[in-house]
Motif scaffolding. Structure first.
Motif, PDB file in Angstrom:
ATOM      1  N   VAL A 177     -18.838  22.213 -32.283  1.00 35.74           N
ATOM      2  CA  VAL A 177     -19.536  22.415 -31.007  1.00 35.74           C
ATOM      3  C   VAL A 177     -20.832  23.123 -31.375  1.00 35.74           C
ATOM      4  N   GLN A 178     -21.758  22.355 -31.917  1.00 28.72           N
ATOM      5  CA  GLN A 178     -22.970  22.941 -32.494  1.00 28.72           C
ATOM      6  C   GLN A 178     -24.181  22.138 -32.105  1.00 28.72           C
ATOM      7  N   ASN A 179     -25.318  22.780 -32.074  1.00 24.94           N
ATOM      8  CA  ASN A 179     -26.565  22.020 -31.978  1.00 24.94           C
ATOM      9  C   ASN A 179     -26.894  21.529 -33.382  1.00 24.94           C
ATOM     10  N   SER A 180     -27.369  20.299 -33.462  1.00 25.29           N
ATOM     11  CA  SER A 180     -27.387  19.642 -34.774  1.00 25.29           C
ATOM     12  C   SER A 180     -28.419  20.225 -35.732  1.00 25.29           C
ATOM     13  N   PHE A 181     -29.399  21.011 -35.208  1.00 28.49           N
ATOM     14  CA  PHE A 181     -30.365  21.621 -36.136  1.00 28.49           C
ATOM     15  C   PHE A 181     -29.694  22.696 -36.995  1.00 28.49           C
ATOM     16  N   VAL A 193     -11.734   6.104 -30.404  1.00 32.35           N
ATOM     17  CA  VAL A 193     -11.675   7.565 -30.533  1.00 32.35           C
ATOM     18  C   VAL A 193     -13.085   8.134 -30.354  1.00 32.35           C
ATOM     19  N   VAL A 194     -13.223   9.073 -29.414  1.00 29.80           N
ATOM     20  CA  VAL A 194     -14.506   9.755 -29.191  1.00 29.80           C
ATOM     21  C   VAL A 194     -14.433  11.103 -29.922  1.00 29.80           C
ATOM     22  N   LEU A 195     -15.324  11.258 -30.880  1.00 31.47           N
ATOM     23  CA  LEU A 195     -15.340  12.441 -31.742  1.00 31.47           C
ATOM     24  C   LEU A 195     -16.573  13.266 -31.376  1.00 31.47           C
ATOM     25  N   ALA A 196     -16.367  14.484 -30.878  1.00 33.97           N
ATOM     26  CA  ALA A 196     -17.512  15.285 -30.425  1.00 33.97           C
ATOM     27  C   ALA A 196     -17.931  16.297 -31.484  1.00 33.97           C
ATOM     28  N   THR A 197     -19.246  16.505 -31.604  1.00 30.26           N
ATOM     29  CA  THR A 197     -19.761  17.499 -32.564  1.00 30.26           C
ATOM     30  C   THR A 197     -20.696  18.509 -31.908  1.00 30.26           C
ATOM     31  N   GLY A 198     -21.021  18.331 -30.627  1.00 28.55           N
ATOM     32  CA  GLY A 198     -21.960  19.247 -29.957  1.00 28.55           C
ATOM     33  C   GLY A 198     -23.249  18.543 -29.588  1.00 28.55           C
ATOM     34  N   GLY A 199     -24.379  19.257 -29.644  1.00 25.90           N
ATOM     35  CA  GLY A 199     -25.676  18.673 -29.288  1.00 25.90           C
ATOM     36  C   GLY A 199     -25.977  18.806 -27.804  1.00 25.90           C
ATOM     37  N   THR A 200     -27.133  18.338 -27.402  1.00 32.45           N
ATOM     38  CA  THR A 200     -27.563  18.438 -26.000  1.00 32.45           C
ATOM     39  C   THR A 200     -26.601  17.722 -25.065  1.00 32.45           C
ATOM     40  N   ARG A 219     -26.832  25.897 -24.934  1.00 27.12           N
ATOM     41  CA  ARG A 219     -25.802  26.003 -25.978  1.00 27.12           C
ATOM     42  C   ARG A 219     -24.800  24.873 -25.880  1.00 27.12           C
ATOM     43  N   ALA A 220     -24.414  24.310 -27.024  1.00 22.27           N
ATOM     44  CA  ALA A 220     -23.365  23.285 -27.059  1.00 22.27           C
ATOM     45  C   ALA A 220     -22.058  23.906 -26.580  1.00 22.27           C
ATOM     46  N   LYS A 221     -21.318  23.170 -25.714  1.00 22.37           N
ATOM     47  CA  LYS A 221     -20.121  23.750 -25.108  1.00 22.37           C
ATOM     48  C   LYS A 221     -19.037  22.705 -24.849  1.00 22.37           C
TER      49      LYS A 221
END
Ligand SMILES: NC(=O)C[C@H](N)C(=O)O
Length: 281
Positions: free
Chosen positions: A62-66, A5-12, A24-26
């Protein structure tokens, strides 16, 4: 068949240039998997080179981790545990921004309680760069998560062709193709053409329970020791409701006299103080 399972959270790894000039994370997990073949990589949908791997995708941010909070990293840990409660899953890949990946790696590393691997990855250059490192890192992470050799290696980071154990990892460089490293240890292994190859066995700690709602309410501030450092920032932390403070002292963790007095005051107030070193090791 290996189900990953590939779980996405955002980032570059999932970001694109936006009209305002920023990035922007998309992209969703499905977008990231779908882009593999455009980079000449197997997307695990046909039966050739890596037959035997079946992918599933899920998005939890869908976020940048900072921008991540304790609630966000806790959500990642709970999502991973939920996915691993399924017996038909053989491993999890989490795509994540690199800026605070070390915090998520630490939480997962301390709470992971399963022989099946959890592999984090990301990118230094976004998918709209012609030489983005995201697709290769994701491809390596999927192969690592699907490999029987990764069982029992705990939570891993796969980045720049290297495999690292989660605990103690730091982002040491802003732009370098491999920004991560341990100050006191090296890589556990490498992802070769033939697949992941391990040189060492990870030390996996006794697992801690997953964070509950009280975790989200914690505020842990950080205060640095340096020549001339007074206790102003420590007092500000205490006055504005920090529940814990990490003091990063000089050298072996020496805070200096003003901060030492403030630590005594904080602990007398019941605030937990962790003393570390700004050297990082
Ligand atoms: N390379 C990256 O992923 C950095 C990005 N700013 C993030 O942490 O979301």
């Amino acid at each position: 068949m290996n189900r990953i399972v590939v779980l996405a959270t955002g980032g570059t790894i999932s970001s694109h240039r936006s009209p305002d000039g920023g990035s922007r994370a998309k992209d969703s997990a499905a977008d990231l998997i779908g882009a593999l073949s455009a980079h000449g990589l197997d997307d695990f949908t046909s039966g050739d080179a890596h037959a035997g791997i079946e992918l599933e995708s899920e998005d939890i941010a869908v976020q940048n981790s900072f921008n991540f909070s304790f609630a966000d990293i806790s959500r990642v840990a709970h999502a991973v545990a939920r996915i691993l409660s399924r017996e038909d899953v053989d491993g999890v890949v989490v795509t994540h921004g690199t800026d605070t990946m070390e915090e998520t790696l630490a939480l997962l590393g301390f709470t992971h309680d399963d022989p099946r691997p959890v592999v984090l990855t990301g990118a230094q250059r976004s998918p709209d760069h012609s030489d983005s490192d995201g697709p290769r890192n994701l491809h390596d992470a999927i192969r690592t998560a699907a490999s029987p050799a990764s069982r029992g290696q705990g939570v891993l980071l796969v980045f720049g062709g290297e495999i690292h154990s989660a605990l103690g990892l730091r982002k040491n460089h802003t732009l370098a193709p491999q920004p991560f490293g341990h100050r006191s240890a090296g890589a556990l292994g490498a992802v070769l053409e033939s697949g992941p190859r391990y040189f060492a066995q990870a030390l996996t700690p006794e697992p801690l329970p997953l964070p509950n709602d009280a975790f989200h309410q914690q505020r842990v501030d950080m205060v640095l020791g340096y020549p001339g450092a007074d206790a102003a920032l420590m007092h500000a932390a205490l006055e504005t409701g920090a529940t814990g403070v990490v003091v990063l002292g000089a050298g072996a963790g020496n805070p200096g006299v003003p901060l030492t007095d403030a630590i005594a005051q904080a602990t007398a107030q019941g605030v937990l103080v962790g003393l570390g070193t700004r050297t990082g090791a």
